[in-house]
Write a protein that holds these residues in place. Sequence first.
Motif, PDB file in Angstrom:
ATOM      1  N   SER A 110       0.842  -1.188   0.000  1.00  0.00           N
ATOM      2  CA  SER A 110       0.000   0.000   0.000  1.00  0.00           C
ATOM      3  C   SER A 110       0.879   1.239   0.000  1.00  0.00           C
ATOM      4  O   SER A 110       1.954   1.250   0.603  1.00  0.00           O
ATOM      5  CB  SER A 110      -0.911   0.014   1.231  1.00  0.00           C
ATOM      6  OG  SER A 110      -1.684   1.201   1.266  1.00  0.00           O
ATOM      7  N   GLY A 111       0.409   2.255  -0.671  1.00  0.00           N
ATOM      8  CA  GLY A 111       1.105   3.533  -0.596  1.00  0.00           C
ATOM      9  C   GLY A 111       0.663   4.356   0.589  1.00  0.00           C
ATOM     10  O   GLY A 111       1.200   5.445   0.839  1.00  0.00           O
ATOM     11  N   ALA A 112      -0.318   3.845   1.348  1.00  0.00           N
ATOM     12  CA  ALA A 112      -0.849   4.552   2.515  1.00  0.00           C
ATOM     13  C   ALA A 112      -0.391   3.825   3.780  1.00  0.00           C
ATOM     14  O   ALA A 112       0.546   3.033   3.750  1.00  0.00           O
ATOM     15  CB  ALA A 112      -2.372   4.605   2.425  1.00  0.00           C
ATOM     16  N   GLY A 113      -1.057   4.083   4.911  1.00  0.00           N
ATOM     17  CA  GLY A 113      -0.709   3.342   6.110  1.00  0.00           C
ATOM     18  C   GLY A 113      -0.988   4.051   7.407  1.00  0.00           C
ATOM     19  O   GLY A 113      -1.368   5.223   7.439  1.00  0.00           O
ATOM     20  N   LEU A 114      -0.789   3.329   8.502  1.00  0.00           N
ATOM     21  CA  LEU A 114      -1.017   3.826   9.853  1.00  0.00           C
ATOM     22  C   LEU A 114       0.259   4.400  10.448  1.00  0.00           C
ATOM     23  O   LEU A 114       1.359   3.959  10.123  1.00  0.00           O
ATOM     24  CB  LEU A 114      -1.495   2.686  10.756  1.00  0.00           C
ATOM     25  CG  LEU A 114      -2.848   2.045  10.437  1.00  0.00           C
ATOM     26  CD1 LEU A 114      -2.962   0.707  11.149  1.00  0.00           C
ATOM     27  CD2 LEU A 114      -3.980   2.975  10.848  1.00  0.00           C
ATOM     28  N   VAL A 115       0.081   5.340  11.336  1.00  0.00           N
ATOM     29  CA  VAL A 115       1.155   5.791  12.214  1.00  0.00           C
ATOM     30  C   VAL A 115       0.665   5.578  13.641  1.00  0.00           C
ATOM     31  O   VAL A 115      -0.338   6.169  14.054  1.00  0.00           O
ATOM     32  CB  VAL A 115       1.524   7.265  11.982  1.00  0.00           C
ATOM     33  CG1 VAL A 115       2.637   7.683  12.954  1.00  0.00           C
ATOM     34  CG2 VAL A 115       1.967   7.493  10.543  1.00  0.00           C
ATOM     35  N   THR A 122       7.052   5.907  18.137  1.00  0.00           N
ATOM     36  CA  THR A 122       6.042   5.705  17.104  1.00  0.00           C
ATOM     37  C   THR A 122       6.454   4.556  16.191  1.00  0.00           C
ATOM     38  O   THR A 122       7.635   4.203  16.074  1.00  0.00           O
ATOM     39  CB  THR A 122       5.846   6.970  16.246  1.00  0.00           C
ATOM     40  OG1 THR A 122       7.088   7.294  15.598  1.00  0.00           O
ATOM     41  CG2 THR A 122       5.373   8.136  17.088  1.00  0.00           C
ATOM     42  N   ILE A 123       5.448   3.979  15.533  1.00  0.00           N
ATOM     43  CA  ILE A 123       5.659   2.953  14.520  1.00  0.00           C
ATOM     44  C   ILE A 123       5.015   3.460  13.242  1.00  0.00           C
ATOM     45  O   ILE A 123       3.805   3.712  13.196  1.00  0.00           O
ATOM     46  CB  ILE A 123       5.053   1.611  14.959  1.00  0.00           C
ATOM     47  CG1 ILE A 123       5.808   1.076  16.179  1.00  0.00           C
ATOM     48  CG2 ILE A 123       5.080   0.601  13.819  1.00  0.00           C
ATOM     49  CD1 ILE A 123       5.183  -0.154  16.788  1.00  0.00           C
ATOM     50  N   ASP A 124       5.834   3.640  12.209  1.00  0.00           N
ATOM     51  CA  ASP A 124       5.382   4.229  10.953  1.00  0.00           C
ATOM     52  C   ASP A 124       5.129   3.122   9.940  1.00  0.00           C
ATOM     53  O   ASP A 124       6.060   2.474   9.465  1.00  0.00           O
ATOM     54  CB  ASP A 124       6.449   5.201  10.433  1.00  0.00           C
ATOM     55  CG  ASP A 124       5.932   6.052   9.278  1.00  0.00           C
ATOM     56  OD1 ASP A 124       4.907   5.677   8.677  1.00  0.00           O
ATOM     57  OD2 ASP A 124       6.558   7.091   8.977  1.00  0.00           O
ATOM     58  N   LEU A 125       3.871   2.897   9.612  1.00  0.00           N
ATOM     59  CA  LEU A 125       3.490   1.857   8.669  1.00  0.00           C
ATOM     60  C   LEU A 125       3.069   2.428   7.321  1.00  0.00           C
ATOM     61  O   LEU A 125       2.420   1.737   6.530  1.00  0.00           O
ATOM     62  CB  LEU A 125       2.361   1.002   9.252  1.00  0.00           C
ATOM     63  CG  LEU A 125       2.769   0.048  10.379  1.00  0.00           C
ATOM     64  CD1 LEU A 125       1.546  -0.615  10.988  1.00  0.00           C
ATOM     65  CD2 LEU A 125       3.750  -1.000   9.881  1.00  0.00           C
TER      66      LEU A 125
END
Length: 675
Positions: A110-115, A122-125
């Motif tokens: 995905s080009g998107a994701g959760l932070v 933080t965990i950058d997804l």
Amino acid sequence: MWIAAAAPVAGADEARALQDALMPSRSPSTVTTERAWLAWGGEVSFGFNPDALVALGVQINASPGAVARSPGEPGRRYDTTTFPLLDGGALEILHRGGGVTGIGGGELRSGAGLVLRHANGTIDLRGFALRANPSARVGIVVVDAHGTVWFTADHAHYGFDPPTADIFSMTDMNLRLSAAFAQALGKPELAGLPIGGLGFRAHAQPDRGNGAESPAVCSAPFSGSGLVTDIQMIYDDAAHGWTGFNDSVYARRCGLPPLGTGGACTATSTTGEVVIDPDSSLRNVGTTAVAWYDKFNNAAAGVPQPPYNNDQHPYLIWNLYRVDASGRIRQIGASAVKHAFMTVNWSRTSADCGCDSGHIIYPTCEDTYSLGNNDNQADGSSTQNNLAPRSEVIPYSGVWGRCGSMWDPDCNGHGPDTPAPENLYMHRMRVSESDLMAPLATGARYFFEYWYVVRDDVNIYNTMAYREIRPQKNGASWSIALVGDTAADHDFFPGPVVNRWAAPGTTATSANTELVTPRGRVRVAVRATALPAGQWRYEYAVMNFDYAHVRVDPAHPAEPNLKLVSNHGFVRFTVPLPAGATASALRFDDIDNDAGNDWTAGASAGAVTWSSAGSANPLDWGTLYHFEFTSGAAPAAATLGLVAAATVTEGELPYTISLLGPGTMPDRVFSNGFE
């Protein structure tokens, strides 16, 4: 439909190369017999258990690029976010002939994701991807843009929807913390902790319908001479590995009344209610096909579904029992009914099954349901909402009274136009904290039992199993540890818990027998314990598996529009006393902690009798009640009485059970040594 038109496949060579790197443990002979279809694009949904996020101190800081977002609320609703998946790249769907055998190489990115934010950072997804879990046949890992695994996902429902369509999905998966995530929280022991659900739908290779490579379509009769219907509860563990994680039992959340308001338990609370549920796996060990249709499937399709011309499917329930330090057994929890809705038809070996997933489970095929699915998630990774009262099912026949049920109150053949408000405690198994804590827990053992109710099943006992568990409170949160049997080296036991408490058969001080009736089955077990001064303690466990006296609405007397008015079990239990014997210390234990609905007890006219006043608290199906008294008469053969709701309302004769009870009173002269 949300999936766009199919795009050219990119990254297929890279996908196959990654497959070899991810799965080195597979034998050459196995790999060479497998081929791969490709899936790409589509959407993926994360559904977080909000109570788990609060307990971990994790927050969703941002969700850039999401196509849908529904914030969660502890005790009320899951936190769900949906992201698009890119068409570039592909994930391999391994198969042998037409049967799916695992997830291979490649990825869905995905080009998107959760932070996500937590106490330590933080965990950058953003730019995350879904890949195969190298330690499971059908498992997924969620990696960030740098390849770090932050989540694993297991116990998937998967398949082509429908079998001839160019869409592949994996839904209803347990979403778990990876070792890296647990380490980031500073709590490495939390690796594998389930915190929600995951599901995706993707484009599927359009040319896979060629001969032997097409999705498998199986056939088997639903009945016939010499054929039997038999579903068996099984345990899927790491040794078998297809689901991606050992089947287990979990504490999902703990809330303080009024439930569903978001009031979480505290480190010092003792009156909260703990929600407990399982993963569950099964296998068709019979010789017939078994219907596994989703509710309202018939209405949606517009045609009757074989073999019963309705939306027939099995049902799952689960119970919790405490056996205290003195050996007393008491049921302390009961779930509602989980309505099953599909089967993956997994093949454990190349000789098994080989069928596509769908709404019929065929002989030798296996299936699974995740704990999140059994928690009735409907959280974005699943559209299912499948928990409902036990009173809507006729257990001994496996028939659902759809008309007038929670989902079809108007008897119109489809779900309500305005669904009833739900929260994350309704219809769950809720156990009082006090039942899991000292002093009641001191020296006690806990047994979690679950089983499927399957229409026409020839053996209800192999659809049942239990696990010994150890509930633990850590601060404000509860967890469940499985207790292994060192002799057998496992913690999964076929059959019901009552058979563990008192083995079937009869000894001098213990007995367990089955009562079979036209309306279902019951087991009555007894343990007699010698006490000081010549006294005996008699304990009886009456386990109503599937007996029910059903009253039907005359206006809706039959399927598919069957409407149940009531569905009750037993209302009286009697143990005879010999001449001259008395009974004291009479005791009754039901599921709840409400003394106001306890059965009344008395010893007179040569018997000890317990009765449900006005049938307000009958012993209904899937339930165990415990009865106890003390007497000076030693155990001997006795005929016990069990009275059903039908006896009260329609004159059905009481049932009798040959078991153990107080025998002839000892001769007090000779017992004192005088002649």
